[in-house]
Design an enzyme around this catalytic site. Structure first.
Site, PDB file in Angstrom:
ATOM      1  N   LYS A  22       0.838  -1.210   0.000  1.00  0.00           N
ATOM      2  CA  LYS A  22       0.000   0.000   0.000  1.00  0.00           C
ATOM      3  C   LYS A  22       0.868   1.252   0.000  1.00  0.00           C
ATOM      4  CE  LYS A  22      -1.409   1.504   4.177  1.00  0.00           C
ATOM      5  NZ  LYS A  22      -1.092   2.869   4.602  1.00  0.00           N
ATOM      6  N   ASN A  23       1.916   1.257   0.835  1.00  0.00           N
ATOM      7  CA  ASN A  23       2.702   2.490   0.979  1.00  0.00           C
ATOM      8  C   ASN A  23       3.664   2.741  -0.193  1.00  0.00           C
ATOM      9  OD1 ASN A  23       1.321   3.059   3.271  1.00  0.00           O
ATOM     10  ND2 ASN A  23       2.948   2.490   4.700  1.00  0.00           N
ATOM     11  N   CYS A 120      -3.582  12.752  13.726  1.00  0.00           N
ATOM     12  CA  CYS A 120      -4.365  11.529  13.554  1.00  0.00           C
ATOM     13  C   CYS A 120      -4.138  10.653  14.778  1.00  0.00           C
ATOM     14  CB  CYS A 120      -3.988  10.808  12.271  1.00  0.00           C
ATOM     15  SG  CYS A 120      -2.449   9.918  12.367  1.00  0.00           S
ATOM     16  N   ARG A 125       1.837  14.402  13.153  1.00  0.00           N
ATOM     17  CA  ARG A 125       2.100  14.208  11.731  1.00  0.00           C
ATOM     18  C   ARG A 125       2.077  15.494  10.886  1.00  0.00           C
ATOM     19  NH1 ARG A 125      -0.439   8.702   9.739  1.00  0.00           N
ATOM     20  NH2 ARG A 125       1.450   8.724   8.502  1.00  0.00           N
ATOM     21  N   ILE A 127       3.517  18.397   8.099  1.00  0.00           N
ATOM     22  CA  ILE A 127       4.160  18.267   6.775  1.00  0.00           C
ATOM     23  C   ILE A 127       5.096  19.448   6.525  1.00  0.00           C
ATOM     24  CG2 ILE A 127       2.412  16.785   5.695  1.00  0.00           C
ATOM     25  CD1 ILE A 127       1.372  19.369   4.282  1.00  0.00           C
ATOM     26  N   ASP A 309       5.530   0.364  11.871  1.00  0.00           N
ATOM     27  CA  ASP A 309       4.289  -0.257  11.396  1.00  0.00           C
ATOM     28  C   ASP A 309       4.146  -1.717  11.818  1.00  0.00           C
ATOM     29  OD1 ASP A 309       3.564   2.116  10.224  1.00  0.00           O
ATOM     30  OD2 ASP A 309       4.148   1.549   8.190  1.00  0.00           O
ATOM     31  N   ARG A 401      -8.339  -0.298   5.361  1.00  0.00           N
ATOM     32  CA  ARG A 401      -7.511   0.720   4.706  1.00  0.00           C
ATOM     33  C   ARG A 401      -6.248   0.112   4.118  1.00  0.00           C
ATOM     34  NH1 ARG A 401      -6.112   5.871   7.971  1.00  0.00           N
ATOM     35  NH2 ARG A 401      -5.011   6.076   6.002  1.00  0.00           N
TER      36      ARG A 401
END
Ligand code: EPU
Length: 433
Positions: A22-23, A120, A125, A127, A309, A401
């Site tokens: 996914k990433n 989140c 998080r 940017i 993760d 997700r």
């Protein structure tokens, strides 16, 4: 809202296949913005975040075809027309990786409007490094009404030094640099395989990149990129989750379609904890009972260290290991949301700041638990696979997700897991979330 009903106690036996990462898929789909031509991506996982990215790109005027049936893992993207170079809050709030369109939009369309992501479940998080990097490359950035607007007629190459290692920050600025005028030198870059995957796609599109996968990346900007046909790497976090599923249930599981070289830190730690792991080939790893599970400490780090993760999933395993395991989370400040739910299942875990101390082995007893984010959900699935009785996991949309049909994959190797739509959910409960 769907739930999982899991009855623990079955050792997982057989072969389980890993989907595409996914990433990697998320930045690779964003990279299609950089060309007018068609980009075809293979091995795209069928997960919710990919559908969200399709909606995001489509809302900008791109044509994105997600395959179905036989071609279910192929995605064809064409960004010839980008009529609306904006990432709206409605989409950004559901997927923070939406900020990955910032760099490519400025590089290709000369402007981007991207909703500022808030915090989140796992931390703040920000940017800021994406923004600073684009400014150094000549973009003018303004912020108002929760949106960030970036403009540049043409970005120019720059010397960028990340103050902290960031995966999507590296990817976003790499995508900006490939169409910039002149050379960009990026230092203290993320070395994650997902960055290397993106760089390989960009290279196939005609970009000139040296050093991807190392802390220093050098990019020589080109005037235009062309289409490409590229296959995404296997998902190393899904593979690691399956290795722990095999280990925690005392099963004999072959994890196929993975990339064993991306799993180094996870495999080393599982071996230290007494799990027997055999690398059968470059894409096949077998896990089976070794010695009794014993405590082993982990400390999350950037690649090639132990991945953040995998921290939540490892903690589920640590509850079954003899002794005290110390789990230190160095990447995100609030990534212990699974702990209270594991404790409700009988785990003995104390948290102090970024450190969790797990005392094992404890017998886990099944109960109703709540998923709070993607990897926390995976941790609860693993705990439920070994718990005594039937667990009900609520809010499994977090799982959707990033894990493709995990209930079918686990059931295929002997897990008792069922997805139930709306069980026990009153209208009020659905409305409240
Ligand atoms: N950070 C900043 N400023 C920035 C960017 C990041 O301070 O401008 C900080 C973050 O707050 C964090 C650290 O840097 O403390 C690392 O964050 P990073 O930017 O590397 O995270 P990310 O790129 O947003 C990706 C993955 C995450 C994974 C992290 C770390 C994607 C789409 N997401 O996030 O994956 O945990 O790298 O490896 O690639 C997941 O799949 O469950 C997931 C959360």
């Amino acid at each position: 809202m769907d739930k999982y009903v899991i009855r623990g106690g079955n050792p997982l036996v057989g072969t389980i296949r890993v989907s595409g990462a996914k990433n990697s898929a998320l930045p690779c789909m964003a990279a299609a913005i950089l060309t007018e031509d068609e980009v075809i991506l293979e091995n795209i996982p069928q997960v919710r975040d990919i559908e969200t990215e399709r909606r995001l790109l489509a809302s900008m005027g791109a044509e994105v075809e997600l395959g179905t049936g036989e071609s279910g893992h192929r995605t064809t993207l064409c960004c010839r027309t980008l009529s609306d170079p904006e990432a709206k809050y409605e989409i950004v709030k559901t997927m923070r990786a939406s900020s990955l369109v910032l760099g490519p939009l400025v590089a290709r369309a000369g402007m981007a409007r991207v909703a500022m992501p808030g915090g989140c479940a796992i931390g703040g998080r920000p940017i800021d490094m994406h923004i600073k990097g684009l400014e150094k490359m000549g973009a003018t950035i303004t912020q108002a009404h929760g949106y960030l607007e970036a403009r540049a007629d043409r970005l120019r190459g720059a010397h960028l030094v990340f103050s902290k290692i960031t995966v999507t920050g590296t990817e976003d600025l790499l995508m900006a640099a490939v169409l910039a005028q002149g050379e960009t030198l990026m230092e203290n870059c993320a070395c994650e395989p997902e960055v290397t995957d993106l760089a390989a796609l960009l290279t196939a599109m005609g970009a000139k990149i040296l050093g991807a996968g190392t802390p220093t990346i050098r990019v020589l900007g080109v005037d235009r990129l062309h289409g490409a046909h590229y296959r995404i790497n296997p998902d190393r976090i899904e593979a690691g989750t399956f290795l722990i599923a095999g280990a925690i249930t005392g099963g004999d599981l072959i994890v196929a379609n993975c990339n064993a070289t991306h799993l180094g830190a996870v495999i080393a730690k599982l071996r230290e904890a007494g799990v027997r792991i055999d690398i059968l080939g470059p894409d096949t790893v077998r896990v089976r009972p070794g010695n009794r599970l014993r405590a082993a400490d982990i400390s999350t780090e950037e690649y090639p260290g132990f991945p953040t993760d995998m921290q939540a999933q490892y903690m589920a395993l640590a509850t079954q290991a003899e002794g005290v395991s110390v789990v230190t989370e160095n990447i995100f400040e609030n990534r212990f949301m699974h702990v209270q739910e594991l404790v409700r299942m009988g785990a003995d875990i104390k948290v102090d700041g970024r450190v969790a101390t797990v005392r094992g082995a404890t017998r886990l007893s099944a109960t109703a638990v709540m998923c709070s984010d993607l990897r926390a959900s995976a941790s609860l699935v693993l705990a439920a696979l070994v718990a005594d009785g039937e667990s009900i996991l609520d809010r499994v949309y977090h799982m959707d997700r990033g894990y493709e049909r995990i209930e079918e994959k686990l059931a295929g190797v002997g897990a008792q897991i069922k997805r139930m739509g709306n069980i026990f959910a009153s209208k009020d409960e659905v409305a409240a979330v």
